[in-house]
Design a protein around this motif. Structure first.
Motif, PDB file in Angstrom:
ATOM      1  N   ASN A 181       2.345  -0.137   6.777  1.00 61.31           N
ATOM      2  CA  ASN A 181       1.855   1.240   6.831  1.00 61.31           C
ATOM      3  C   ASN A 181       1.661   1.769   8.247  1.00 61.31           C
ATOM      4  O   ASN A 181       1.262   2.924   8.422  1.00 61.31           O
ATOM      5  CB  ASN A 181       0.541   1.346   6.050  1.00 61.31           C
ATOM      6  CG  ASN A 181       0.726   1.158   4.569  1.00 61.31           C
ATOM      7  OD1 ASN A 181       1.311   2.002   3.893  1.00 61.31           O
ATOM      8  ND2 ASN A 181       0.238   0.043   4.045  1.00 61.31           N
TER       9      ASN A 181
ATOM     10  N   THR B  60      -4.564   5.925   2.258  1.00 60.62           N
ATOM     11  CA  THR B  60      -4.205   5.326   3.544  1.00 60.62           C
ATOM     12  C   THR B  60      -3.057   6.089   4.196  1.00 60.62           C
ATOM     13  O   THR B  60      -3.081   6.360   5.404  1.00 60.62           O
ATOM     14  CB  THR B  60      -3.816   3.849   3.355  1.00 60.62           C
ATOM     15  OG1 THR B  60      -4.954   3.117   2.907  1.00 60.62           O
ATOM     16  CG2 THR B  60      -3.303   3.244   4.649  1.00 60.62           C
TER      17      THR B  60
ATOM     18  N   GLU C 252     -10.483  -7.479  -1.892  1.00 59.42           N
ATOM     19  CA  GLU C 252      -9.248  -7.996  -2.452  1.00 59.42           C
ATOM     20  C   GLU C 252      -9.448  -8.783  -3.747  1.00 59.42           C
ATOM     21  O   GLU C 252     -10.441  -9.498  -3.917  1.00 59.42           O
ATOM     22  CB  GLU C 252      -8.552  -8.892  -1.429  1.00 59.42           C
ATOM     23  CG  GLU C 252      -8.073  -8.135  -0.200  1.00 59.42           C
ATOM     24  CD  GLU C 252      -7.060  -7.055  -0.534  1.00 59.42           C
ATOM     25  OE1 GLU C 252      -6.110  -7.334  -1.299  1.00 59.42           O
ATOM     26  OE2 GLU C 252      -7.234  -5.918  -0.059  1.00 59.42           O
TER      27      GLU C 252
ATOM     28  N   SER D  33     -11.407  -3.716   3.426  1.00 62.58           N
ATOM     29  CA  SER D  33     -10.656  -4.014   2.212  1.00 62.58           C
ATOM     30  C   SER D  33     -11.387  -5.023   1.327  1.00 62.58           C
ATOM     31  O   SER D  33     -11.983  -5.979   1.815  1.00 62.58           O
ATOM     32  CB  SER D  33      -9.282  -4.574   2.587  1.00 62.58           C
ATOM     33  OG  SER D  33      -8.568  -4.973   1.447  1.00 62.58           O
TER      34      SER D  33
ATOM     35  N   THR E 144      -5.804  -3.444  -0.937  1.00 65.15           N
ATOM     36  CA  THR E 144      -4.348  -3.405  -0.734  1.00 65.15           C
ATOM     37  C   THR E 144      -3.594  -3.438  -2.057  1.00 65.15           C
ATOM     38  O   THR E 144      -2.383  -3.178  -2.093  1.00 65.15           O
ATOM     39  CB  THR E 144      -3.878  -4.581   0.143  1.00 65.15           C
ATOM     40  OG1 THR E 144      -4.091  -5.817  -0.548  1.00 65.15           O
ATOM     41  CG2 THR E 144      -4.615  -4.607   1.476  1.00 65.15           C
TER      42      THR E 144
ATOM     43  N   TYR F 255      -0.172  -5.421   5.256  1.00 62.78           N
ATOM     44  CA  TYR F 255      -0.451  -4.031   4.904  1.00 62.78           C
ATOM     45  C   TYR F 255      -0.473  -3.147   6.153  1.00 62.78           C
ATOM     46  O   TYR F 255       0.072  -2.041   6.158  1.00 62.78           O
ATOM     47  CB  TYR F 255      -1.791  -3.975   4.187  1.00 62.78           C
ATOM     48  CG  TYR F 255      -2.093  -2.713   3.423  1.00 62.78           C
ATOM     49  CD1 TYR F 255      -1.521  -2.485   2.176  1.00 62.78           C
ATOM     50  CD2 TYR F 255      -2.988  -1.764   3.913  1.00 62.78           C
ATOM     51  CE1 TYR F 255      -1.830  -1.348   1.442  1.00 62.78           C
ATOM     52  CE2 TYR F 255      -3.299  -0.626   3.192  1.00 62.78           C
ATOM     53  CZ  TYR F 255      -2.713  -0.422   1.963  1.00 62.78           C
ATOM     54  OH  TYR F 255      -3.019   0.709   1.247  1.00 62.78           O
ATOM     55  N   GLN F 256      -1.088  -3.658   7.219  1.00 62.97           N
ATOM     56  CA  GLN F 256      -1.177  -2.883   8.452  1.00 62.97           C
ATOM     57  C   GLN F 256       0.208  -2.662   9.056  1.00 62.97           C
ATOM     58  O   GLN F 256       0.521  -1.566   9.520  1.00 62.97           O
ATOM     59  CB  GLN F 256      -2.090  -3.586   9.457  1.00 62.97           C
ATOM     60  CG  GLN F 256      -2.368  -2.766  10.711  1.00 62.97           C
ATOM     61  CD  GLN F 256      -3.611  -3.224  11.442  1.00 62.97           C
ATOM     62  OE1 GLN F 256      -3.980  -4.390  11.386  1.00 62.97           O
ATOM     63  NE2 GLN F 256      -4.270  -2.300  12.126  1.00 62.97           N
TER      64      GLN F 256
ATOM     65  N   HIS G 143      -3.573   3.303  -1.391  1.00 60.79           N
ATOM     66  CA  HIS G 143      -2.386   3.460  -0.549  1.00 60.79           C
ATOM     67  C   HIS G 143      -2.086   4.925  -0.306  1.00 60.79           C
ATOM     68  O   HIS G 143      -1.717   5.321   0.814  1.00 60.79           O
ATOM     69  CB  HIS G 143      -1.180   2.773  -1.187  1.00 60.79           C
ATOM     70  CG  HIS G 143       0.044   2.872  -0.351  1.00 60.79           C
ATOM     71  ND1 HIS G 143       1.174   3.548  -0.772  1.00 60.79           N
ATOM     72  CD2 HIS G 143       0.319   2.414   0.897  1.00 60.79           C
ATOM     73  CE1 HIS G 143       2.091   3.491   0.169  1.00 60.79           C
ATOM     74  NE2 HIS G 143       1.604   2.818   1.196  1.00 60.79           N
TER      75      HIS G 143
ATOM     76  N   ARG H 267      -2.959 -10.514   3.678  1.00 67.03           N
ATOM     77  CA  ARG H 267      -2.617  -9.238   3.058  1.00 67.03           C
ATOM     78  C   ARG H 267      -2.863  -8.078   4.018  1.00 67.03           C
ATOM     79  O   ARG H 267      -2.051  -7.150   4.114  1.00 67.03           O
ATOM     80  CB  ARG H 267      -3.434  -9.031   1.782  1.00 67.03           C
ATOM     81  CG  ARG H 267      -2.930  -9.791   0.581  1.00 67.03           C
ATOM     82  CD  ARG H 267      -1.543  -9.345   0.173  1.00 67.03           C
ATOM     83  NE  ARG H 267      -1.505  -7.927  -0.151  1.00 67.03           N
ATOM     84  CZ  ARG H 267      -0.483  -7.119   0.098  1.00 67.03           C
ATOM     85  NH1 ARG H 267       0.597  -7.571   0.707  1.00 67.03           N
ATOM     86  NH2 ARG H 267      -0.531  -5.845  -0.229  1.00 67.03           N
ATOM     87  N   LEU H 268      -3.986  -8.121   4.735  1.00 67.29           N
ATOM     88  CA  LEU H 268      -4.291  -7.034   5.670  1.00 67.29           C
ATOM     89  C   LEU H 268      -3.259  -6.963   6.789  1.00 67.29           C
ATOM     90  O   LEU H 268      -2.854  -5.877   7.208  1.00 67.29           O
ATOM     91  CB  LEU H 268      -5.683  -7.223   6.268  1.00 67.29           C
ATOM     92  CG  LEU H 268      -6.876  -6.884   5.376  1.00 67.29           C
ATOM     93  CD1 LEU H 268      -8.144  -6.832   6.210  1.00 67.29           C
ATOM     94  CD2 LEU H 268      -6.682  -5.560   4.661  1.00 67.29           C
TER      95      LEU H 268
END
Length: 401
Positions: free
Chosen positions: A326, A284, A307, A305, A275, A322-323, A281, A318-319
């Protein structure tokens, strides 16, 4: 006296909240030990108390709409990365820090209204640079590596990118100043400078500044045929060797976080990423768009991921962020700590990843058939199109088997 004090407090509060940033073009600077990295951004009204901020690098526009202001301080989250610009501000200036939370690192940041990314100092007229360069990084070192420069020039302005076998350096922008080249890029997670001087009619040399304490020398020549190796590697599957270890792919998320049976009979795309990584990114963004258009093709995507500044709690948090940012519609798990060797342990036929991101493409029987080892993103133009064409060709072949 009490009334005078109360009036003073009210006036002070009104003054603090009335302070606004001037709309228009700004110049920012991140100060590393190795040098300054300049970049440009625009401040525009948003309909609320907090302005809309757009960072510009060549053709890229990175828009931030969720900055916050508290008193005379502004906080600019450089999403989707765990990075923040924090600064005290006046109408025409900012002074603060560039904070990489995922690395517990902080560097000075400042900005002022107006100004150019780079100032032209030479009185000599600038020449014309060729569009394609063969670049060697650390040419005198055993760790030397190759790159390909792709540049465009209009007058003194230069834009472009540099491709390497650890992915491209995204969108550079700057100037040709006599015989000197000055380029920079700021995408939130990375602030780079690519600085050089012309040494002969077709050769250059200089320095690339990557981070606070890290810079690297480079030499380059014009070369219309300069290129890198094919990032797609064909794998000939063998029993017991060319299937991933799913327990390791999801090791950070906990035991049995992945159910391999849900991918049975499907072409599976495994993305190994971070991430913290702008190239991840970019990839992704591509995969989300591609999957939304192609999810009926009997395909699945599993992203794992790795990290920095690792802890399970941090990684899972973070995931989740991030999910959501995005809008990722496919499976996302935490693999573990940032390590090219560690990430490779889940893929038994790879000793060490060449780069984040890496794609492993499996056939319907669960065997790896292709490895894609680095990513040529949107900044690479025709190479991004080549990736798209080849990726779709491979998926179509495997789904048809």
């Amino acid at each position: 006296m009490k009334y005078l004090f109360a009036i003073f407090c009210i006036v002070t509060i009104v003054h603090i909240h009335a302070q606004t940033l001037k709309n228009g073009d700004w110049r920012g600077v991140i100060t590393y030990e190795k040098g300054e990295i300049p970049f440009l951004f625009e401040i525009a009204p948003s309909g609320s108390d907090v302005p809309e901020i757009t960072f510009t690098n060549g053709k890229e526009r990175r828009k931030i709409t969720n900055a916050t202001i508290k008193g005379d301080s502004i906080y600019i989250p450089m999403e989707p990365f765990d990075v923040t610009l924090k600064a005290a501000f006046t109408a025409m200036s900012m002074n603060g820090t560039y904070e990489k939370h995922y690395r517990d690192a902080s560097m000075p940041f400042s900005a002022s209204f107006g100004g150019l990314r780079f100032t032209k100092n030479s009185t000599r007229p600038s020449g014309k640079i060729e569009k394609r360069w063969k670049i060697v990084f650390s040419p005198e070192s055993s760790s030397m590596s190759d790159g390909v420069g792709l540049f465009e020039q209009i007058g003194d302005k230069v834009t472009g990118t540099i491709m390497t076998e650890t992915s491209d350096y995204r969108f550079f922008e700057g100037i040709l100043d006599g015989d000197s080249l000055k380029l920079s890029s700021f995408d939130g997670a990375h602030a780079f400078a690519f600085l050089g001087v012309k040494t002969t009619a077709d050769s250059w040399e200089g320095e690339m500044i990557y981070d606070n304490t890290y810079a690297e020398s480079w030499k380059a020549t014009y070369d219309a045929k300069a290129d890198l190796g094919d990032p797609f590697e064909v794998v000939k599957p063998e029993k017991g060797v060319h299937k991933p270890y799913y327990d390791l792919l999801g090791a950070g998320s906990g035991q049995n976080s992945i159910d391999p049976s849900k991918y049975a009979g499907k072409v599976l795309i495994i993305q190994l990423f971070g991430t913290w990584c702008p190239n991840s990114h970019d990839q992704t963004t591509y995969l989300v768009d591609w999957y939304n258009k192609n999810k009926e093709k009997n395909v699945a995507i599993l992203a794992s991921s790795y990290e920095a500044n690792y802890s399970k709690e941090y990684g899972l948090s973070r995931l989740d962020t991030y999910q959501k940012i995005n809008k990722i519609p496919y499976d996302l798990v935490l693999g573990g700590r940032l390590s090219k060797t560690g990430a490779a342990t889940a893929i038994p036929f790879i000793e060490k990843l060449k780069a984040f991101p890496t794609l492993i493409i499996l056939d319907k029987e669960g065997y790896a058939r292709y490895v894609h080892s680095y990513f040529n993103g949107p900044a690479t133009g025709q190479y991004y199109t080549v990736f798209d064409d080849r990726f779709n060709q491979i998926i179509n072949e495997l789904t048809a088997e």
